[in-house]
Write a protein that holds these residues in place. Structure first.
Motif, PDB file in Angstrom:
ATOM      1  N   GLY A  47       2.912 -29.055  26.802  1.00 28.59           N
ATOM      2  CA  GLY A  47       3.464 -27.754  27.134  1.00 28.59           C
ATOM      3  C   GLY A  47       4.403 -27.198  26.075  1.00 28.59           C
ATOM      4  O   GLY A  47       4.311 -26.019  25.706  1.00 28.59           O
ATOM      5  N   MET A  48       5.298 -28.031  25.577  1.00 24.70           N
ATOM      6  CA  MET A  48       6.225 -27.570  24.535  1.00 24.70           C
ATOM      7  C   MET A  48       5.465 -27.230  23.258  1.00 24.70           C
ATOM      8  O   MET A  48       5.769 -26.240  22.589  1.00 24.70           O
ATOM      9  CB  MET A  48       7.306 -28.618  24.259  1.00 24.70           C
ATOM     10  CG  MET A  48       8.320 -28.758  25.370  1.00 24.70           C
ATOM     11  SD  MET A  48       9.282 -27.267  25.721  1.00 24.70           S
ATOM     12  CE  MET A  48      10.304 -27.155  24.275  1.00 24.70           C
ATOM     13  N   ASP A  54       1.249 -21.978  19.895  1.00 24.59           N
ATOM     14  CA  ASP A  54       0.355 -20.916  20.354  1.00 24.59           C
ATOM     15  C   ASP A  54       1.046 -20.093  21.435  1.00 24.59           C
ATOM     16  O   ASP A  54       0.722 -20.188  22.618  1.00 24.59           O
ATOM     17  CB  ASP A  54      -0.948 -21.534  20.887  1.00 24.59           C
ATOM     18  CG  ASP A  54      -1.970 -20.498  21.321  1.00 24.59           C
ATOM     19  OD1 ASP A  54      -1.748 -19.279  21.093  1.00 24.59           O
ATOM     20  OD2 ASP A  54      -2.994 -20.900  21.918  1.00 24.59           O
ATOM     21  N   PRO A  55       2.038 -19.262  21.055  1.00 21.80           N
ATOM     22  CA  PRO A  55       2.763 -18.505  22.072  1.00 21.80           C
ATOM     23  C   PRO A  55       1.881 -17.586  22.916  1.00 21.80           C
ATOM     24  O   PRO A  55       2.145 -17.390  24.098  1.00 21.80           O
ATOM     25  CB  PRO A  55       3.798 -17.713  21.294  1.00 21.80           C
ATOM     26  CG  PRO A  55       3.677 -18.101  19.873  1.00 21.80           C
ATOM     27  CD  PRO A  55       2.549 -19.056  19.725  1.00 21.80           C
ATOM     28  N   HIS A  56       0.807 -17.041  22.321  1.00 22.61           N
ATOM     29  CA  HIS A  56      -0.108 -16.230  23.139  1.00 22.61           C
ATOM     30  C   HIS A  56      -0.812 -17.101  24.178  1.00 22.61           C
ATOM     31  O   HIS A  56      -1.009 -16.685  25.320  1.00 22.61           O
ATOM     32  CB  HIS A  56      -1.133 -15.488  22.270  1.00 22.61           C
ATOM     33  CG  HIS A  56      -0.676 -14.127  21.853  1.00 22.61           C
ATOM     34  ND1 HIS A  56      -0.468 -13.777  20.544  1.00 22.61           N
ATOM     35  CD2 HIS A  56      -0.387 -13.024  22.582  1.00 22.61           C
ATOM     36  CE1 HIS A  56      -0.063 -12.521  20.478  1.00 22.61           C
ATOM     37  NE2 HIS A  56      -0.008 -12.042  21.706  1.00 22.61           N
ATOM     38  N   GLY A  57      -1.192 -18.319  23.790  1.00 20.91           N
ATOM     39  CA  GLY A  57      -1.790 -19.255  24.740  1.00 20.91           C
ATOM     40  C   GLY A  57      -0.813 -19.640  25.838  1.00 20.91           C
ATOM     41  O   GLY A  57      -1.185 -19.772  27.013  1.00 20.91           O
ATOM     42  N   PHE A  58       0.457 -19.808  25.458  1.00 22.24           N
ATOM     43  CA  PHE A  58       1.505 -20.103  26.432  1.00 22.24           C
ATOM     44  C   PHE A  58       1.653 -18.928  27.396  1.00 22.24           C
ATOM     45  O   PHE A  58       1.751 -19.115  28.613  1.00 22.24           O
ATOM     46  CB  PHE A  58       2.815 -20.403  25.698  1.00 22.24           C
ATOM     47  CG  PHE A  58       3.978 -20.716  26.597  1.00 22.24           C
ATOM     48  CD1 PHE A  58       3.974 -21.828  27.423  1.00 22.24           C
ATOM     49  CD2 PHE A  58       5.100 -19.896  26.606  1.00 22.24           C
ATOM     50  CE1 PHE A  58       5.052 -22.126  28.250  1.00 22.24           C
ATOM     51  CE2 PHE A  58       6.189 -20.179  27.418  1.00 22.24           C
ATOM     52  CZ  PHE A  58       6.163 -21.293  28.242  1.00 22.24           C
ATOM     53  N   ASP A  88       8.023 -10.777  33.131  1.00 22.83           N
ATOM     54  CA  ASP A  88       8.712 -11.778  32.313  1.00 22.83           C
ATOM     55  C   ASP A  88       7.808 -12.291  31.192  1.00 22.83           C
ATOM     56  O   ASP A  88       8.286 -12.637  30.113  1.00 22.83           O
ATOM     57  CB  ASP A  88       9.182 -12.950  33.175  1.00 22.83           C
ATOM     58  CG  ASP A  88      10.398 -12.581  34.007  1.00 22.83           C
ATOM     59  OD1 ASP A  88      11.509 -12.573  33.448  1.00 22.83           O
ATOM     60  OD2 ASP A  88      10.230 -12.298  35.209  1.00 22.83           O
ATOM     61  N   VAL A  89       6.510 -12.335  31.450  1.00 28.24           N
ATOM     62  CA  VAL A  89       5.556 -12.751  30.409  1.00 28.24           C
ATOM     63  C   VAL A  89       5.575 -11.717  29.279  1.00 28.24           C
ATOM     64  O   VAL A  89       5.626 -12.085  28.099  1.00 28.24           O
ATOM     65  CB  VAL A  89       4.128 -12.930  30.983  1.00 28.24           C
ATOM     66  CG1 VAL A  89       3.143 -13.313  29.882  1.00 28.24           C
ATOM     67  CG2 VAL A  89       4.121 -13.966  32.105  1.00 28.24           C
ATOM     68  N   ILE A 100       1.323  -7.518  23.296  1.00 27.53           N
ATOM     69  CA  ILE A 100       1.066  -7.813  24.706  1.00 27.53           C
ATOM     70  C   ILE A 100      -0.424  -7.628  24.966  1.00 27.53           C
ATOM     71  O   ILE A 100      -0.939  -6.515  24.850  1.00 27.53           O
ATOM     72  CB  ILE A 100       1.909  -6.906  25.612  1.00 27.53           C
ATOM     73  CG1 ILE A 100       3.387  -7.192  25.350  1.00 27.53           C
ATOM     74  CG2 ILE A 100       1.550  -7.115  27.080  1.00 27.53           C
ATOM     75  CD1 ILE A 100       4.343  -6.329  26.095  1.00 27.53           C
ATOM     76  N   PRO A 101      -1.119  -8.712  25.288  1.00 24.86           N
ATOM     77  CA  PRO A 101      -2.560  -8.600  25.568  1.00 24.86           C
ATOM     78  C   PRO A 101      -2.836  -7.711  26.782  1.00 24.86           C
ATOM     79  O   PRO A 101      -1.994  -7.567  27.681  1.00 24.86           O
ATOM     80  CB  PRO A 101      -2.985 -10.042  25.861  1.00 24.86           C
ATOM     81  CG  PRO A 101      -1.899 -10.895  25.315  1.00 24.86           C
ATOM     82  CD  PRO A 101      -0.641 -10.084  25.391  1.00 24.86           C
TER      83      PRO A 101
END
Length: 178
Positions: A47-48, A54-58, A88-89, A100-101
Motif C-alpha cells: 500500500g505505501m 503510482d499515486p494515480h493507482g492509489f 477527498d480523492v 483528476i481522472p
C-alpha cells in the motif's frame, strides 16, 4: 445527480486532526461508520509503495473503496458517518499536483452525500505522524486546504468541527445528524 435517501455525515480535513478518533467514538455511541479507506490501503501489503510509486493507482484504489463503502451505506438503512469521501480523492490528487481522472470527477459529481460535511481543521496540539500519516505539519495543512477546496468545488459546504475534546465533537456531530 443521485440523492441518497439516508443521511450521511462525512469527516474530512487535515491528516491527524482527530477524524478517526471521532469516528471511533461515533461507532461506540451506536452510529454506523465507514472507515478511512486510504489507511486500509496503506496498511495492506504494498500500500505505501502504491502511494509513492503510482499515486494515480492509489487514487483509483481509494475511489473503488469509497464506492464500495457508499453502496454498503445504502444497505445499512440509517445514518452513516464516513471517514473521508469521494472529493477527498480529488483533493489528494490536487495536493499531489496530478490531474483528476474522469472516474474520480464523475464519482464526485454523481455519488452525493446527503448530510453534513464536517471538516477537522489542522490542529497542531494533537498532530502526530505515524506509519501511514507520513505528511509533516506543513504538508498536513496543505492537504487540508486541498481537500476542503475539492469539497467546495463539488458543491458542498464543509462545516468546521470545533477544536474541543472528542466527547464534545461527538455531540456536535450528533446535532448535525438530527
Amino acid at each position: 445527480m443521485t440523492r441518497p435517501s439516508i443521511r450521511h455525515a462525512v469527516l474530512t480535513g487535515a491528516p491527524g486532526a482527530g477524524k478517526s478518533t471521532l469516528l471511533e467514538a461515533a461507532g461506540s455511541a451506536g452510529l454506523a461508520t465507514s472507515p478511512e479507506v486510504a489507511r486500509q490501503i496503506l496498511s495492506a501489503p504494498g500500500g505505501m509503495a502504491l502511494r509513492e510509486e503510482d499515486p494515480h493507482g492509489f487514487a483509483e484504489a481509494m475511489l473503488d473503496a469509497h464506492a464500495h463503502e457508499f453502496e454498503r451505506a445504502h444497505k445499512l438503512g440509517g445514518p452513516v458517518v464516513f471517514d473521508r469521501g469521494f472529493p477527498d480523492v480529488a483533493g489528494f490528487l490536487d495536493v499531489s499536483g496530478l490531474s483528476i481522472p474522469k472516474a474520480v470527477d464523475d464519482a464526485c459529481r454523481q455519488l452525493r452525500y446527503a448530510g453534513p460535511i464536517l471538516r477537522a481543521p489542522a490542529w497542531a496540539a494533537i498532530y502526530v505522524q505515524d506509519a501511514q500519516r507520513i505528511q509533516n505539519w506543513e504538508e498536513a495543512v496543505a492537504s487540508d486546504k486541498a481537500v476542503t477546496a475539492a469539497w467546495r468545488r463539488y458543491g458542498y459546504d464543509p462545516v468546521d468541527l470545533p477544536l474541543v475534546p472528542v466527547e464534545q465533537r461527538l455531540s456536535f456531530l450528533k446535532e448535525r445528524l438530527g
